[in-house]
Design a protein around this motif. Structure first.
Motif, PDB file in Angstrom:
ATOM      1  N   GLU A 166      90.570 -35.406  27.945  1.00 16.33           N
ATOM      2  CA  GLU A 166      89.220 -35.016  27.462  1.00 16.33           C
ATOM      3  C   GLU A 166      88.379 -35.266  28.735  1.00 16.33           C
ATOM      4  N   SER A 188      90.119 -38.679  22.048  1.00 12.68           N
ATOM      5  CA  SER A 188      89.997 -37.862  20.709  1.00 12.68           C
ATOM      6  C   SER A 188      91.247 -37.906  20.101  1.00 12.68           C
ATOM      7  N   GLN A 190      92.444 -35.125  19.227  1.00 13.04           N
ATOM      8  CA  GLN A 190      92.541 -33.636  19.366  1.00 13.04           C
ATOM      9  C   GLN A 190      94.206 -33.327  19.095  1.00 13.04           C
ATOM     10  N   LYS A 193      95.349 -33.718  15.552  1.00 16.40           N
ATOM     11  CA  LYS A 193      94.797 -33.010  14.436  1.00 16.40           C
ATOM     12  C   LYS A 193      95.312 -31.692  14.513  1.00 16.40           C
ATOM     13  N   ARG A 212      86.936 -43.786  25.657  1.00 13.83           N
ATOM     14  CA  ARG A 212      86.906 -42.955  27.010  1.00 13.83           C
ATOM     15  C   ARG A 212      86.073 -44.229  27.973  1.00 13.83           C
ATOM     16  N   GLN A 227      83.135 -40.326  16.340  1.00 11.76           N
ATOM     17  CA  GLN A 227      83.008 -38.755  16.060  1.00 11.76           C
ATOM     18  C   GLN A 227      83.471 -38.307  14.823  1.00 11.76           C
ATOM     19  N   ASN A 328      88.036 -27.818  26.944  1.00 11.41           N
ATOM     20  CA  ASN A 328      89.115 -28.205  26.282  1.00 11.41           C
ATOM     21  C   ASN A 328      90.373 -27.228  26.776  1.00 11.41           C
ATOM     22  N   GLY A 366      81.282 -30.473  20.164  1.00 12.11           N
ATOM     23  CA  GLY A 366      81.876 -29.320  20.479  1.00 12.11           C
ATOM     24  C   GLY A 366      83.173 -29.091  19.798  1.00 12.11           C
ATOM     25  N   GLY A 367      83.447 -27.935  19.727  1.00 12.45           N
ATOM     26  CA  GLY A 367      84.831 -27.506  19.364  1.00 12.45           C
ATOM     27  C   GLY A 367      85.326 -26.294  19.660  1.00 12.45           C
ATOM     28  N   ARG A 370      91.776 -22.753  18.725  1.00 11.34           N
ATOM     29  CA  ARG A 370      92.669 -23.343  19.558  1.00 11.34           C
ATOM     30  C   ARG A 370      93.814 -22.213  19.780  1.00 11.34           C
ATOM     31  N   MET A 412      86.287 -28.973  15.497  1.00 13.02           N
ATOM     32  CA  MET A 412      85.212 -29.601  16.181  1.00 13.02           C
ATOM     33  C   MET A 412      84.890 -31.206  16.011  1.00 13.02           C
TER      34      MET A 412
HETATM   35  N1  ASP Z   1      88.241 -32.917  20.941  1.00 18.22           N
HETATM   36  C1  ASP Z   1      87.065 -32.539  21.052  1.00 18.22           C
HETATM   37  C2  ASP Z   1      86.138 -33.608  21.648  1.00 18.22           C
HETATM   38  O1  ASP Z   1      86.572 -34.915  21.533  1.00 18.22           O
HETATM   39  C3  ASP Z   1      86.410 -31.853  20.023  1.00 18.22           C
HETATM   40  C4  ASP Z   1      87.242 -30.589  19.385  1.00 18.22           C
HETATM   41  O2  ASP Z   1      87.428 -29.876  20.319  1.00 18.22           O
HETATM   42  O3  ASP Z   1      87.417 -30.663  18.102  1.00 18.22           O
HETATM   43  O4  ASP Z   1      85.129 -33.485  22.284  1.00 18.22           O
END
Ligand code: ASP
Length: 470
Positions: A166, A188, A190, A193, A212, A227, A328, A366-367, A370, A412
């Protein structure tokens, strides 16, 4: 058990009540002593005699008394309970306090933050902080209600994990069972999920803690943040944007927070750069700011890759620069650029499906859609100059998983802390977090990071070479 909150006394004129709370202030008028008794709902004036003289501010007390209407000219319009007062019949001190190291009945803004965080358990007694925490709780409750209403599942993902890119440094945790190896705390969820989407979950969310190790900044919360992480299957870019926009509008309406423009305006990255000189910008007028209006906007069509100086030791590229992702690496390009991505052509022109949400000048989330095929994801890493072996080592599990019938998916992650600072008009993320780290990376109240005993280190196979703080 405590049955009545202090602000409920307004409705109880003529009744005897039992109240519990803290002595907020005391005014000694010789024969009569007034205290303001405080709990999390507010304060009420209590009238007592000699027995009140020994009370100190912040003593914890039980009061039994009669609720009386105040004569009209004694009404205090500044207080929620200003129409009543309590005539004390009995008072018990449940815990006598020592003098506090900081006042808690001010807004606290002029107190040194290090002191506030050292005594955070006292600092959150101040009504401003309680209000922020209560709003946070309600905000998250409304988010959950909206997403459950849209058939999302709330699922937890691991905290002891492997690094996920990230763009920040990881926090690492040594393994005792496998000496010399380390877990990383997630920057995250990421990858997890996305793997839930491969698992057929279709609609996932989590109020996710992310870690982070970024360089401390005065207005940031160092180390961890929260988040709203979400992911959906069988969607295109507009579907995720619509879902998140619908959620924001619903939640803000429920909390009575006005939004400037609905639907949210959408700018391409190029438009935003031209118009505002940046990809985050504040659309509010001075009038909006006065009325606490929240100005959301979307930014889309970012370049997928940018050139950066080649990292030392990074394999595979002869040039002095290497391509890296702007947002990303798991994102898909916009469909019309998929061919270029797979052929690794016109790299600087490829646009990503990334969407950023901006509010009041901040990027609040952000998102993206994929890359759901193994070839697509692999091409991203190849463009970044990673060799086959490195790709397999770091991302083999993802590339393999995408090969087993991964559905198209996207998601996102709006940042809860930042959204709340915008709503509360706080300058600093730490004001909406119960127990944040100091800007220098120390925990509130407790003294982490702290030295670990040698025997503990030995058990982990670790030797500290350059101990700074022994
Ligand atoms: N993983 C991304 C972030 O933590 C968010 C995402 O693209 O869902 O900023």
């Amino acid at each position: 058990m405590k049955k009545i909150s202090i602000t409920e006394t307004v409705e109880m004129v003529g009744k005897e009540v039992e109240l519990y709370g803290w002595v907020d202030t005391k005014r000694d008028h010789k024969k009569i002593v007034f205290i303001d008794l405080r709990d999390r709902t507010g304060t009420v004036q209590v009238v007592g005699g000699e027995e009140f003289k020994a009370l100190s501010e912040e003593d914890v007390v039980y009061v039994k008394g009669l609720v009386k209407a105040r004569p009209e000219k004694m009404v205090n319009i500044k207080s929620k309970t200003g129409t009543v007062e309590i005539e004390a019949k009995e008072i018990k001190v449940l815990n006598k306090t020592k003098p506090l190291p900081l006042p808690v009945n001010t807004d606290g803004r002029d107190i040194d933050e290090e002191v506030r965080l050292k005594y955070r358990y006292l600092d959150i007694r101040r009504p401003r902080m309680y209000k922020n925490l209560a709003l946070r709780s309600k905000f998250i409750d409304q988010i959950r209600q909206y997403l459950f209403g849209n058939n999302f599942l709330e699922i937890e993902t691991p905290i002891l994990s492997e690094t996920t890119p990230e763009g920040a440094r990881d926090f690492i945790v040594p393994s005792r069972l496998q000496l010399g190896k380390f877990y990383a705390l997630p920057q995250s969820p990421q990858q997890y999920k996305q793997l839930l989407m491969v698992g057929g979950v279709e609609k996932y969310f989590q109020i996710a803690r992310c870690f982070r190790d970024e360089d401390p900044r005065a207005d940031r919360a160092y180390g961890e943040f929260t988040q709203l992480d979400l992911e959906m299957s069988f969607v295109e870019r507009k579907d995720v944007m619509n879902l998140v926009e619908g959620l924001m509008i619903d939640v803000y309406e429920k909390l009575d927070v006005p939004i400037k423009q609905k639907p949210f305006p959408v700018f391409t990255y190029d438009e935003a750069k031209k118009k505002f000189g940046a990809d985050k910008f504040d659309l509010r007028t001075d009038e909006d700011k006065k009325n606490n209006v929240q100005a959301f906007a979307w930014v889309v069509d970012f370049p997928f890759f940018e050139k950066v100086p080649l990292r030392q030791g990074s394999a595979g590229q002869a040039s002095e620069e290497a391509w890296t992702f702007t947002h990303n690496p798991f994102s898909a390009p916009k469909p019309e650029f998929m061919k270029d991505l797979l052929e690794k052509k016109n790299i600087g022109n490829i646009l990503t499906t990334q969407y950023d949400l901006v509010c009041n000048g901040y990027e609040v989330g952000g998102g993206s859609i994929r890359n759901h095929t193994p070839q697509g994801l692999k091409a991203v890493f190849e463009i970044m100059g990673l060799g086959e072996a490195e790709i397999n080592l770091k991302f083999g599990h993802m590339i393999e998983a995408l090969g087993y019938g991964a559905p198209p998916h996207g998601g996102m992650a709006p940042g809860i802390d930042r959204l709340l600072t915008c709503i509360t008009e706080e300058k600093n993320l730490r004001e909406v977090i119960a127990m944040p780290m100091t800007s220098g990376g120390r925990t509130s109240i407790m003294k982490a990071p702290s030295v670990v005993k040698d025997e503990k280190l030995k058990e982990l196979g670790i030797k500290v070479i350059n101990p700074l703080t022994r």
